[in-house]
Design an enzyme around this catalytic site. Sequence first.
Site, PDB file in Angstrom:
ATOM      1  N   PRO A   1      -3.369  -6.766   5.408  1.00  0.00           N
ATOM      2  CA  PRO A   1      -2.329  -6.250   4.698  1.00  0.00           C
ATOM      3  C   PRO A   1      -0.980  -6.738   5.560  1.00  0.00           C
ATOM      4  CG  PRO A   1      -4.090  -4.508   5.082  1.00  0.00           C
ATOM      5  CD  PRO A   1      -4.718  -5.806   5.648  1.00  0.00           C
ATOM      6  N   LYS A   2      -0.019  -6.748   5.078  1.00  0.00           N
ATOM      7  CA  LYS A   2       1.154  -7.082   5.535  1.00  0.00           C
ATOM      8  C   LYS A   2       2.155  -6.001   5.818  1.00  0.00           C
ATOM      9  CE  LYS A   2       5.321 -10.238   5.556  1.00  0.00           C
ATOM     10  NZ  LYS A   2       6.177  -9.275   5.847  1.00  0.00           N
ATOM     11  N   TRP A   3       2.319  -5.713   7.047  1.00  0.00           N
ATOM     12  CA  TRP A   3       2.977  -4.296   7.346  1.00  0.00           C
ATOM     13  C   TRP A   3       4.634  -4.422   7.236  1.00  0.00           C
ATOM     14  CZ3 TRP A   3      -0.047  -0.205   7.747  1.00  0.00           C
ATOM     15  CH2 TRP A   3      -1.386  -0.563   7.951  1.00  0.00           C
TER      16      TRP A   3
ATOM     17  N   ASP B   1       4.115  -4.536   2.453  1.00  0.00           N
ATOM     18  CA  ASP B   1       4.695  -5.569   2.120  1.00  0.00           C
ATOM     19  C   ASP B   1       3.966  -6.787   1.176  1.00  0.00           C
ATOM     20  OD1 ASP B   1       7.382  -5.363   2.527  1.00  0.00           O
ATOM     21  OD2 ASP B   1       7.267  -6.753   4.391  1.00  0.00           O
ATOM     22  N   GLY B   2       2.822  -6.602   1.121  1.00  0.00           N
ATOM     23  CA  GLY B   2       2.038  -7.870   0.625  1.00  0.00           C
ATOM     24  C   GLY B   2       0.725  -7.924   1.370  1.00  0.00           C
TER      25      GLY B   2
END
Length: 353
Positions: free
Chosen positions: A24-26, A171-172
Amino acid sequence: MPPVKPMLAKAVTTIPEGNFAYEPKWDGFRAIVFRDGNEVALTSRNTKPLTRYFPELMKPIKASLPKKVVLDGEIIVRRQDALGFDDLQQRIHPAESRIERLAEETPAELVFFDALAVGKSNLLETPFEKRREHLVKLSSKLAPALHLEPSTLDPTIAKDWHKRFEGAGLDGLIAKPLDGIYEQNKRTQLKIKHTRTLDVVVAGYRMHTDGAGVGSLVVGLYDADQRLHHCGVVTSFTAAKRVALVDELAPYVLTDDSTHPWADWMNPAAHTTGQVLPGTPNRWSGQRDSAPMVPLRIELVAEVKYEAMLNGRFRGVARFVRWRDDRDPASCGFDQVEVPTPIGLSEVLSAVG
């Protein structure tokens, strides 16, 4: 020893398949964590010190991490089990008393996703697959405020995470080559962010900082009561397009500002009415926008590409796609905005790949 610049990622439009780990993109503050005995230092993406702003992290770091270690991660703040980026931004403050109060009211947490050194071992030249093993080994002793980044090798699970985790404010995704070494300040990883389009009302513009053409379009959306709210700016024009836009927008420039729906944009008292205006101090700098807005008649609609909205404002850069001559400005409301299904941040942090 500091300074260390974190490894970065370049944007791609689709989730790649192959020899990757997907994570996961934080949406937080990137932080390199250094510990040497009782000394702990947190540094930002651009190597600036962060330690004093997050005193509540010192105790769990000392209680959980080896006495000599350097880790890469993200500082986050949780708001009702979702990411609270606005709350996180408030933590950067010069007053010690405010820092101490916010440390109790909105405590920060740390998510670790890479290991640069453990004990006497420098891991910068070690493939990510092995660095991840070091990180997993450390994670068994993490205090509640510290977390191991979820990770998967399965692109099908990654696609599910990409869609579902946005509901917690993420975020993605980041795709990390399993055989990749840690290269400081280089975009050797891949990021897959959420992108979508939206039709917005063009209510004004600001000149570019160099004075050569339009720097940004000031745009808005209508609420259910047909009040026009400022939702951000549209940028990223070429130099030629910036110059052309001055002539293109000239016929729409208002000579009587009082007829504009944001006529009070520079009046602080107007900002208490609930309407978001361009004169409101923005959340990034805490200052008023420096360039004056040139107000336009409310006749133009533009399609823009954006990544996310936070509290009714664009999060990140919004880019111009095309004019929408077929759209009535009054039809451009917040009801167009795609809202992800909410999920708890706890579900993200406990995800298994």
